[in-house]
Design a protein around this motif. Sequence first.
Motif, PDB file in Angstrom:
ATOM      1  N   LEU A   1       9.892  -9.900  12.192  1.00 22.06           N
ATOM      2  CA  LEU A   1      11.313  -9.862  12.519  1.00 22.06           C
ATOM      3  C   LEU A   1      11.910  -9.188  11.184  1.00 22.06           C
ATOM      4  CD1 LEU A   1      10.157 -13.020  13.118  1.00 22.06           C
ATOM      5  CD2 LEU A   1      12.105 -13.132  14.238  1.00 22.06           C
TER       6      LEU A   1
ATOM      7  N   TYR B   1      16.013  -9.347   9.369  1.00 20.63           N
ATOM      8  CA  TYR B   1      17.188 -10.048   9.400  1.00 20.63           C
ATOM      9  C   TYR B   1      17.934  -9.470   8.415  1.00 20.63           C
ATOM     10  CZ  TYR B   1      15.480 -14.260  11.441  1.00 20.63           C
ATOM     11  OH  TYR B   1      14.980 -15.263  12.284  1.00 20.63           O
TER      12      TYR B   1
ATOM     13  N   LYS C   1      21.459  -9.684   5.660  1.00 17.16           N
ATOM     14  CA  LYS C   1      22.097 -10.708   5.066  1.00 17.16           C
ATOM     15  C   LYS C   1      23.425  -9.985   4.158  1.00 17.16           C
ATOM     16  CE  LYS C   1      21.985 -14.815   2.038  1.00 17.16           C
ATOM     17  NZ  LYS C   1      23.105 -14.289   1.416  1.00 17.16           N
TER      18      LYS C   1
ATOM     19  N   GLU D   1      26.818 -15.192   3.103  1.00 16.17           N
ATOM     20  CA  GLU D   1      26.446 -15.639   4.613  1.00 16.17           C
ATOM     21  C   GLU D   1      25.105 -15.853   5.010  1.00 16.17           C
ATOM     22  OE1 GLU D   1      29.911 -12.728   6.738  1.00 16.17           O
ATOM     23  OE2 GLU D   1      27.892 -12.698   7.330  1.00 16.17           O
ATOM     24  N   GLY D   2      24.666 -16.501   6.130  1.00 18.17           N
ATOM     25  CA  GLY D   2      23.190 -16.421   6.125  1.00 18.17           C
ATOM     26  C   GLY D   2      22.662 -15.538   6.520  1.00 18.17           C
ATOM     27  N   PRO D   3      21.332 -15.366   6.813  1.00 22.07           N
ATOM     28  CA  PRO D   3      20.608 -14.083   7.396  1.00 22.07           C
ATOM     29  C   PRO D   3      21.074 -14.112   8.804  1.00 22.07           C
ATOM     30  CG  PRO D   3      19.177 -15.448   5.940  1.00 22.07           C
ATOM     31  CD  PRO D   3      20.463 -16.239   6.000  1.00 22.07           C
TER      32      PRO D   3
ATOM     33  N   PHE E   1      19.702 -12.485  12.383  1.00 20.31           N
ATOM     34  CA  PHE E   1      18.635 -12.000  13.147  1.00 20.31           C
ATOM     35  C   PHE E   1      18.798 -10.326  13.635  1.00 20.31           C
ATOM     36  CE2 PHE E   1      15.123 -11.130  15.633  1.00 20.31           C
ATOM     37  CZ  PHE E   1      15.486 -10.657  16.896  1.00 20.31           C
TER      38      PHE E   1
ATOM     39  N   PHE F   1      15.886  -8.399   5.081  1.00 21.30           N
ATOM     40  CA  PHE F   1      14.685  -9.070   4.942  1.00 21.30           C
ATOM     41  C   PHE F   1      13.884  -8.855   5.990  1.00 21.30           C
ATOM     42  CE2 PHE F   1      15.737 -11.905   1.451  1.00 21.30           C
ATOM     43  CZ  PHE F   1      16.906 -11.783   1.509  1.00 21.30           C
TER      44      PHE F   1
ATOM     45  N   LEU G   1       7.892 -18.942   9.308  1.00 22.57           N
ATOM     46  CA  LEU G   1       8.225 -17.529   9.209  1.00 22.57           C
ATOM     47  C   LEU G   1       8.120 -17.391   7.587  1.00 22.57           C
ATOM     48  CD1 LEU G   1      11.693 -16.721  10.849  1.00 22.57           C
ATOM     49  CD2 LEU G   1       9.516 -15.801  11.377  1.00 22.57           C
TER      50      LEU G   1
ATOM     51  N   PHE H   1      19.448 -22.700   2.939  1.00 25.61           N
ATOM     52  CA  PHE H   1      19.855 -22.307   4.776  1.00 25.61           C
ATOM     53  C   PHE H   1      19.158 -23.464   5.624  1.00 25.61           C
ATOM     54  CE2 PHE H   1      22.191 -18.498   3.780  1.00 25.61           C
ATOM     55  CZ  PHE H   1      21.601 -18.245   2.658  1.00 25.61           C
TER      56      PHE H   1
ATOM     57  N   GLY I   1      22.068 -20.512   9.569  1.00 24.19           N
ATOM     58  CA  GLY I   1      23.556 -21.187   9.164  1.00 24.19           C
ATOM     59  C   GLY I   1      24.062 -20.198   7.795  1.00 24.19           C
TER      60      GLY I   1
END
Lengths: 112, 112
Positions: free
Chosen positions: A34, A36, A38, A42-44, A46, A89, A100, B90, B104
Amino acid sequence: DQQVKQNSPSLSVQEGRISILNCDYTNSMFDYFLWYKKYPAEGPTFLISISSIKDKNEDGRFTVFLNKSAKHLSLHIVPSQPGDSAVYFCAAKSSGNTPLVFGKGTRLSVIA
Amino acid sequence: DSGVTQTPKHLITATGQRVTLRCSPRSGDLSVYWYQQSLDQGLQFLIQYYNGEERAKGNILERFSAQQFPDLHSELNLSSLELGDSALYFCASSVGPAETQYFGPGTRLLVL
């Protein structure tokens, strides 16, 4: 021992050009990958994923390529936009209920 | 907005203290994950819960503990805090244990 490596801490690209972010992994049991994105504070988020049964997955301007023999994947962003500037990421997991494993990230700057 | 909420956004405390971080998963998600991101590091997996039960453990210190409640929200408890515990924490959630995780916004913890 880092199982997922993003060897470029940063990358600078001009708006409209292609951004290529690279990721290498060492664990041959990983079969799902995956990306991500960021932004600061803020959060990562998807972005896109790929299963090991495929070598390419596309979603709009984002394409992920997987080379299993080289244990390498890459994220292509075409065309790059200033809003793409963020930390990206790479993450990997093996099948089933496994965690993960993240790389340390690559900071992409898209210059207008 | 991923649908995952975390409180508080920021937390400043002293060494030796105890804090609780809270996470509410996306509606319908049964799995909750906790990650720690220290300076210049990738996200390190701490622990996972699925429908109230612990499912997987990562690099979680014994001073840290977590739980998931019947309403599926989760709390991460950090005790006997040390300077090195300063990090972003997180929470992520997913429908099932092997599905894509949504993050989040994080809690920034500063231990002085």
